[in-house]
Design an enzyme around this catalytic site. Structure first.
Site: not given
Ligand code: S3P
Length: 411
Positions: A6-7, A11, A77, A148, A150, A297, A328, A370
């Site tokens: 997913k991550s 990107r 998010g 983070s 993100q 996660d 969670r 999850r």
């Molecule tokens: C993610 C980073 C994590 C993770 C999310 C995906 C990403 O969040 O919990 O499911 O793809 O960069 P944070 O970066 O906010 O911790």
């Protein structure tokens, strides 16, 4: 083959949509979240077509169009935070919306650095709906106050287009898929000790790439394998990036036996095949500090199997779990109790004693993917039937989850 990570899919969707030329993304995640990212890139001018297991993305060559309506990030998010960085340097006004869960998740964390770089961001009580007014940005030296990936990514994506150099220092090293992806699409990034830097004005170019399997989705089956003697699980094409593979160390510490059958590199990402068997005992572990951030996660499923371990689990420094797709910590505690487990809740974690027997119960997923999947795994060893309300939320990251579970279970 496990569905694409997913991550990494987020990107690749964003950078392919931003690059010059047509990228081919094979094994792109089937989850709804990365498709929200693709949808937003289409709204800003990218072209996307599916050819079998490959998604072709023709990018915008660095100029994003002003979307006709808002950018709908759904439950994601990652989409909202990372795209904020990408549009912050564009000449336009971008309005981001999301579902009920996303609308209460904190967005100040990206507003701070992006405004320091020169963007203007309006939030609604610290949350979405969010409006980003982009423009010319300048590089900053950013000390990340929270772990983070993100936020790091938002700053990197803005830094890619800013005047001068942007540098980022992280106290805890978070997943580094953005660094690998940016390099794969042709950008230059530097790392000196703990400081990462990127210089603006770089053009990205299309690539052909296969997305590795998702470790955080594999986690459910890896944990299931720990619950049964004689289980034997082989997973191929699994993303084994060291910033995502902490789970494998934890599984070994719990007594699982992991063999790496092969491993190779693809565009900076480690990809391999592993075999997992349960050892003689299933021990618990304590998770805190950097480990909690690296396993963020996977914590719901680890907590969900904790009662079945001999020594139980203590989880601390995981306050971020409270601001994910759901709270969670609260939901794991509530659902463990619904299955008859003893558990104590802490602001930043929980204590779950080992040696417990669970019974089937009514699970509230809170429409969090999850949570729905974690308790499906806990249910496998419980006495009696478990009903999971909102189980369909699994499709946010892993629509095939219940089919896989059905196929892998031996009755
Ligand atoms: C993610 C980073 C994590 C993770 C999310 C995906 C990403 O969040 O919990 O499911 O793809 O960069 P944070 O970066 O906010 O911790």
């Amino acid at each position: 083959m496990l569905p694409g990570d997913k991550s990494i899919s987020h990107r690749y969707a964003m950078l392919a949509g931003f690059a010059k030329g047509t990228s081919r993304l094979t094994n792109f995640s089937t989850g709804e979240d990365p498709h929200s990212s693709l949808g937003c890139m289409v709204a800003m001018g990218a072209k996307v077509t599916s050819v079998g297991k490959t998604i072709e993305v023709t990018g915008t060559a660095g100029v994003l169009a002003q979307p006709k309506s808002g950018l709908d990030c759904g439950n994601s998010g990652s989409t909202m935070r990372m795209l904020a960085g990408l549009v912050a340097a564009q000449d336009g006004v971008y309005r981001f919306t999301g579902d009920e869960s996303l609308t209460v998740r904190p967005m100040e964390r990206i507003r701070g650095p992006l405004e320091q770089m020169g963007a203007h961001i309006e939030l609604t009580d610290g949350h979405a709906p969010m409006t980003v007014r982009g423009g010319l940005l300048h590089g900053i030296d950013f000390e990340a106050p929270i772990a983070s990936a993100q936020v790091k990514t938002a700053v990197l994506f803005a830094g890619l287009q800013a005047a001068g150099t942007t540098s980022i220092a992280e106290k805890v090293r978070t997943r580094d898929h953005s660094e690998h992806a940016l390099r794969a699409f042709g950008a230059t990034l530097e790392r000196k000790d703990e400081r990462l830097s990127i210089t603006g004005g770089q053009q990205l170019h299309a690539i052909d790439v296969t997305v590795p399997g998702d470790m955080s989705s594999a986690a459910f089956f890896l944990c299931a394998a720990l619950l049964f003697e004689d289980s034997n699980l082989v997973l191929d094409s699994l993303g084994m990036n060291p910033t995502r593979a902490t789970l494998l160390d934890v599984i070994s510490a719990m007594g699982g036996v992991i063999k790496v059958l092969d491993v190779a590199e693809q565009h900076g990402e480690m990809v391999g095949t592993i075999q997992v068997n349960r050892g003689r005992v299933l021990r618990g572990v304590d998770i805190s500090g950097a480990l909690a951030a690296q396993l963020i996660d996977e914590l719901p499923v680890l907590a969900a199997i904790a009662p079945y371990t001999t020594t139980g689990m203590k989880i601390r420094d995981a306050k971020e779990l409270r601001v994910k797709e759901s709270d969670r910590i609260a939901l794991v505690v509530k659902n463990l109790r619904a299955m008859g487990a003893e558990v104590s809740e802490h602001e930043d974690g929980m204590d779950i004693p080992g040696g417990q027997t669970l019974r089937g119960g009514m699970i509230d997923s809170g429409f969090d993917h999850r949570i729905a999947m974690a308790f499906s795994i806990a249910a496998l060893r419980a006495e009696g039937e478990t009903t999971i309300h909102g189980a369909e939320a699994a499709s946010i990251s892993f629509p095939e989850f219940f089919t896989w579970l059905e196929e892998l279970a031996v009755r």
